[in-house]
Design a protein around this motif. Structure first.
Motif, mmCIF file in Angstrom:
data_model
loop_
_atom_site.group_PDB
_atom_site.id
_atom_site.type_symbol
_atom_site.label_atom_id
_atom_site.label_comp_id
_atom_site.label_asym_id
_atom_site.label_seq_id
_atom_site.Cartn_x
_atom_site.Cartn_y
_atom_site.Cartn_z
ATOM 1 N N ASP A 23 41.084 34.918 31.421
ATOM 2 C CA ASP A 23 40.145 35.022 32.523
ATOM 3 C C ASP A 23 39.436 33.707 32.781
ATOM 4 O O ASP A 23 38.653 33.594 33.694
ATOM 5 C CB ASP A 23 39.129 36.155 32.302
ATOM 6 C CG ASP A 23 38.334 35.999 31.017
ATOM 7 O OD1 ASP A 23 38.669 35.110 30.207
ATOM 8 O OD2 ASP A 23 37.397 36.799 30.833
ATOM 9 N N LYS A 118 32.300 38.153 31.299
ATOM 10 C CA LYS A 118 31.930 39.568 31.463
ATOM 11 C C LYS A 118 30.467 39.806 31.104
ATOM 12 O O LYS A 118 29.784 40.598 31.732
ATOM 13 C CB LYS A 118 32.837 40.461 30.612
ATOM 14 C CG LYS A 118 34.251 40.521 31.116
ATOM 15 C CD LYS A 118 35.115 41.366 30.224
ATOM 16 C CE LYS A 118 36.560 41.312 30.698
ATOM 17 N NZ LYS A 118 37.477 42.014 29.822
ATOM 18 N N GLU A 121 28.107 38.563 33.892
ATOM 19 C CA GLU A 121 27.992 39.524 34.999
ATOM 20 C C GLU A 121 26.969 40.606 34.676
ATOM 21 O O GLU A 121 26.171 40.989 35.527
ATOM 22 C CB GLU A 121 29.356 40.166 35.299
ATOM 23 C CG GLU A 121 30.314 39.260 36.027
ATOM 24 C CD GLU A 121 29.868 38.961 37.446
ATOM 25 O OE1 GLU A 121 29.132 39.759 38.062
ATOM 26 O OE2 GLU A 121 30.269 37.901 37.950
ATOM 27 N N GLN A 122 26.988 41.112 33.454
ATOM 28 C CA GLN A 122 26.026 42.147 33.051
ATOM 29 C C GLN A 122 24.604 41.600 33.090
ATOM 30 O O GLN A 122 23.680 42.271 33.550
ATOM 31 C CB GLN A 122 26.343 42.646 31.638
ATOM 32 C CG GLN A 122 27.646 43.363 31.505
ATOM 33 C CD GLN A 122 28.013 43.614 30.041
ATOM 34 O OE1 GLN A 122 27.253 43.332 29.138
ATOM 35 N NE2 GLN A 122 29.211 44.133 29.827
#
Length: 147
Positions: A23, A118, A121-122
Motif C-alpha cells: 500500500d 490505515k 485514516e483512523q
C-alpha cells in the motif's frame, strides 16, 4: 544539537512509518488523492499527551527539545510517533526534512503523527489535520502534497 535531534527523529520516523506492504506508493508514483477529513469534534492541540490520549495511548516521551517534543505510542493499532512543535517554523523545517525520507504523515497545527496509512485514516477523524504524502529522494520533485 538541533540537527542531531532532527536527524535522529527522522531516522526513527522512516522506520516507524514503513508499512512493508504494497500500500506504499513508490517514490515515482503520484500521491494518492485523499478525501477531505471529516469534521473532527475538535482540532487537536499541539501537546503530545493530549494527542496521545485522543488516539488511545499514553505516550512515552522520547525527545524533549526546544524545537520539538516527540512521543512514541504502542497500541493494538500499531506503533506510531507524535511530534509537536512550539512554533510553525519548526514544523515546516521538520516537514521539509521528512520529505527526503518519503512516507505519509497526519499533519495538524504544530503537530505531526507518523504511522501506517490505515492508522492515519483512523486518527484523522479524531484529530483533524490532513494526510500528506512525502515523495522521498529520487528523480521526482521533492515537494509534499496535502490531501
Amino acid at each position: 544539537m538541533r540537527d542531531v535531534v532532527l536527524a535522529a527523529t527522522l531516522v526513527l520516523l522512516a522506520t516507524a512509518c514503513s508499512s512493508g506492504g504494497e500500500d506504499e506508493p513508490s517514490a515515482n508514483s503520484a500521491p494518492p488523492k485523499m478525501p477531505a477529513a471529516p469534521a473532527a469534534g475538535a482540532v487537536a492541540p499541539a501537546k503530545v499527551e493530549v494527542i496521545a490520549n485522543l488516539t488511545g495511548c499514553k505516550a512515552n516521551i522520547r525527545v524533549e527539545a526546544e524545537e520539538l517534543r516527540e512521543g512514541l505510542c504502542h497500541t493494538k493499532q500499531g506503533d506510531y510517533l507524535i511530534t509537536t512543535f512550539p512554533e510553525e517554523r519548526y514544523q515546516q523545517t521538520w516537514l521539509e526534512t521528512a520529505n527526503m525520507y518519503g512516507g505519509r504523515y497526519l499533519v495538524g497545527t504544530r503537530w505531526v503523527v507518523a504511522a501506517k496509512p490505515k492508522v492515519l485514516e483512523q486518527f484523522r477523524s479524531k484529530l483533524g489535520g490532513t494526510i500528506q504524502q512525502m515523495r522521498g529522494m529520487g528523480p521526482a520533485a521533492p515537494t509534499p502534497s496535502a490531501s
